[in-house]
Design an enzyme around this catalytic site. Structure first.
Site, PDB file in Angstrom:
ATOM      1  N   LYS A 113       0.871  -1.192   0.000  1.00  0.00           N
ATOM      2  CA  LYS A 113       0.000   0.000   0.000  1.00  0.00           C
ATOM      3  C   LYS A 113       0.900   1.233   0.000  1.00  0.00           C
ATOM      4  CE  LYS A 113       0.206   1.595   4.493  1.00  0.00           C
ATOM      5  NZ  LYS A 113       0.556   2.826   5.053  1.00  0.00           N
ATOM      6  N   PRO A 151       9.737  -5.015   2.483  1.00  0.00           N
ATOM      7  CA  PRO A 151      10.523  -4.829   3.705  1.00  0.00           C
ATOM      8  C   PRO A 151       9.620  -4.719   4.941  1.00  0.00           C
ATOM      9  CG  PRO A 151      10.720  -2.914   2.239  1.00  0.00           C
ATOM     10  CD  PRO A 151       9.878  -3.917   1.524  1.00  0.00           C
ATOM     11  N   ALA A 186       8.320  -3.359   8.634  1.00  0.00           N
ATOM     12  CA  ALA A 186       8.184  -2.060   9.339  1.00  0.00           C
ATOM     13  C   ALA A 186       8.600  -0.915   8.434  1.00  0.00           C
ATOM     14  CB  ALA A 186       9.025  -2.071  10.627  1.00  0.00           C
ATOM     15  N   GLY A 193       6.190   1.113   6.234  1.00  0.00           N
ATOM     16  CA  GLY A 193       5.247   2.146   5.784  1.00  0.00           C
ATOM     17  C   GLY A 193       4.484   1.807   4.516  1.00  0.00           C
ATOM     18  N   ILE A 194       4.660   0.593   3.994  1.00  0.00           N
ATOM     19  CA  ILE A 194       3.894   0.218   2.789  1.00  0.00           C
ATOM     20  C   ILE A 194       3.004  -1.001   3.050  1.00  0.00           C
ATOM     21  CG2 ILE A 194       5.244   1.334   0.980  1.00  0.00           C
ATOM     22  CD1 ILE A 194       6.814  -1.267   0.633  1.00  0.00           C
ATOM     23  N   GLY A 195       2.520  -1.077   4.265  1.00  0.00           N
ATOM     24  CA  GLY A 195       1.502  -2.099   4.537  1.00  0.00           C
ATOM     25  C   GLY A 195       2.053  -3.309   5.243  1.00  0.00           C
ATOM     26  N   GLY A 196       3.056  -3.924   4.686  1.00  0.00           N
ATOM     27  CA  GLY A 196       3.668  -5.097   5.302  1.00  0.00           C
ATOM     28  C   GLY A 196       2.660  -5.977   5.996  1.00  0.00           C
ATOM     29  N   GLY A 197       2.661  -5.934   7.309  1.00  0.00           N
ATOM     30  CA  GLY A 197       1.777  -6.787   8.101  1.00  0.00           C
ATOM     31  C   GLY A 197       0.296  -6.558   7.800  1.00  0.00           C
ATOM     32  N   SER A 198      -0.090  -5.322   7.562  1.00  0.00           N
ATOM     33  CA  SER A 198      -1.511  -5.023   7.335  1.00  0.00           C
ATOM     34  C   SER A 198      -2.017  -5.683   6.057  1.00  0.00           C
ATOM     35  CB  SER A 198      -1.742  -3.526   7.218  1.00  0.00           C
ATOM     36  OG  SER A 198      -1.216  -2.861   8.332  1.00  0.00           O
ATOM     37  N   ASP A 212      -4.532   0.071   9.490  1.00  0.00           N
ATOM     38  CA  ASP A 212      -4.427   0.023   8.023  1.00  0.00           C
ATOM     39  C   ASP A 212      -5.065  -1.223   7.419  1.00  0.00           C
ATOM     40  OD1 ASP A 212      -3.076   2.380   8.013  1.00  0.00           O
ATOM     41  OD2 ASP A 212      -1.101   1.517   7.577  1.00  0.00           O
TER      42      ASP A 212
HETATM   43  O1  C5P Z   1      -2.983   0.141  14.284  1.00  0.00           O
HETATM   44  P1  C5P Z   1      -1.510  -0.059  14.092  1.00  0.00           P
HETATM   45  O2  C5P Z   1      -0.996  -1.274  14.794  1.00  0.00           O
HETATM   46  O3  C5P Z   1      -1.091   0.033  12.669  1.00  0.00           O
HETATM   47  O4  C5P Z   1      -0.851   1.222  14.806  1.00  0.00           O
HETATM   48  C1  C5P Z   1       0.433   1.218  15.368  1.00  0.00           C
HETATM   49  C2  C5P Z   1       0.597   2.434  16.262  1.00  0.00           C
HETATM   50  O5  C5P Z   1       0.616   3.617  15.473  1.00  0.00           O
HETATM   51  C3  C5P Z   1      -0.499   2.651  17.270  1.00  0.00           C
HETATM   52  O6  C5P Z   1      -0.239   1.956  18.448  1.00  0.00           O
HETATM   53  C4  C5P Z   1      -0.445   4.164  17.490  1.00  0.00           C
HETATM   54  O7  C5P Z   1       0.616   4.499  18.352  1.00  0.00           O
HETATM   55  C5  C5P Z   1      -0.062   4.682  16.125  1.00  0.00           C
HETATM   56  N1  C5P Z   1      -1.223   5.069  15.295  1.00  0.00           N
HETATM   57  C6  C5P Z   1      -1.903   6.239  15.604  1.00  0.00           C
HETATM   58  N2  C5P Z   1      -2.966   6.616  14.843  1.00  0.00           N
HETATM   59  C7  C5P Z   1      -3.354   5.874  13.779  1.00  0.00           C
HETATM   60  C8  C5P Z   1      -2.665   4.682  13.438  1.00  0.00           C
HETATM   61  C9  C5P Z   1      -1.595   4.317  14.233  1.00  0.00           C
HETATM   62  O8  C5P Z   1      -1.569   6.940  16.554  1.00  0.00           O
HETATM   63  N3  C5P Z   1      -4.391   6.267  13.040  1.00  0.00           N
END
Ligand code: C5P
Length: 282
Positions: free
Chosen positions: A10, A93, A95, A97-102, A135
């Site tokens: 993503k 890669p 962690a 910023g392009i989705g990875g786990g999500s 995400d």
């Molecule tokens: O939901 P996810 O696991 O991707 O989010 C990781 C961390 O990023 C959250 O624990 C939070 O600290 C931060 N986050 C946030 N606001 C969002 C998405 C993520 O503060 N909309």
């Protein structure tokens, strides 16, 4: 029977942080798009739940992996045993910023529903996705969407051009919570794209009015991200570049695959330690 589902990368074409909820989560306004390339999830029948990861020896395949969490949550919601052998082919890669786990979690939800021949109603599926991560709902949508709330409010994006993309990651993981914590507590206005932008120039003009509110914090935490951005900006054929999500992957948009290939070759030659991938907006 085995089912294979793509887990595309993503890309946040822009990302405005518009507010903060009392629980600490941030309100976002972002255009999520998906790339033609990414990870792949394959599932097949088995007597118990297992996960094998190909291509990422350091990534845990245990209960803490979001793919296992997604499988268990889905089975519980469907009222069945989470029996499946899951193979994750990791190309993106970690962690980054392009989705990875999500995107992997979204793909496993899709694949297991096909394998088990059972479907959760959309409302429940999207609520379950949100519990897995902010995400995951947009990755479940799988096509360009305007995202608001903390990631749960999805509106189909207007038409955007299928431009060639170069993704660049400095091979340094960036922690999403750390980036949110480091950013200055100022907020941007939401600026969702409302009109179709089939033309590359019109689309790029729209993107240039927007930005990624997490970029400065990611660069402060990991200076290699700033290096990546500088290198993309220096590419003469790059139409637009920015960071995706909370970083460190950055993207450059190009007019033609040939232009993207030229930038890819230059970036790879000058930065052999970076992950550089040519793809396209899907
Ligand atoms: O939901 P996810 O696991 O991707 O989010 C990781 C961390 O990023 C959250 O624990 C939070 O600290 C931060 N986050 C946030 N606001 C969002 C998405 C993520 O503060 N909309």
């Amino acid at each position: 029977m085995s089912v294979s589902v793509k887990a595309p990368a993503k890309i946040n074409l822009y990302l405005h942080v518009t507010g903060k909820r009392p629980d600490g989560y941030h309100l976002l306004d972002s255009l999520f798009a998906f790339a033609a390339d990414g990870d792949v999830i394959a599932v097949e029948p088995a007597a118990e739940l297992s996960l094998e990861i190909v291509g990422a020896p350091d990534l845990s395949a245990g209960e803490d992996n979001i793919v296992i969490k997604a499988a268990r949550k889905l089975a519980a919601a469907l009222g069945i045993e989470p029996n499946a052998r899951i193979v994750l082919e990791k190309n993106l890669p970690i962690a980054s910023g392009i989705g990875g786990g999500s995107t992997d979690a979204a793909a496993v939800l899709k694949a297991l529903q096909l394998l088990w021949n059972k479907k959760l109603p959309d409302e429940k599926l999207y609520a379950l996705a949100l519990e897995l991560g902010a995400d995951v709902p947009s990755c479940l949508a799988g096509k360009a969407v305007q995202v608001s709330g903390v990631g749960e409010i999805l509106t189909p994006a207007p038409k955007i051009p299928a431009l060639p993309v170069v993704l660049v990651n400095p091979n340094k993981p960036v922690s999403t919570p750390a980036v949110f914590k480091t950013r200055k507590p100022v907020f941007s206005e939401p600026m969702p794209l409302t009109a179709d932008c089939a033309d590359a120039d019109a689309f790029v003009a729209e993107l240039k009015k927007r930005h990624n509110d997490l970029q400065d914090a990611a660069c402060a935490l990991e200076p290699a991200v700033a290096e990546v951005l500088k290198s993309l900006e220096r590419q003469p054929l790059c139409l637009f570049s920015a960071m995706s999500g909370s970083g460190g992957t950055c993207f450059g948009l190009f007019r033609t695959p040939k232009d993207a290939a030229q930038a890819c070759a230059d970036l790879t030659a000058n930065h052999p330690n970076w992950w550089v991938k040519q793809t396209a907006l899907a």
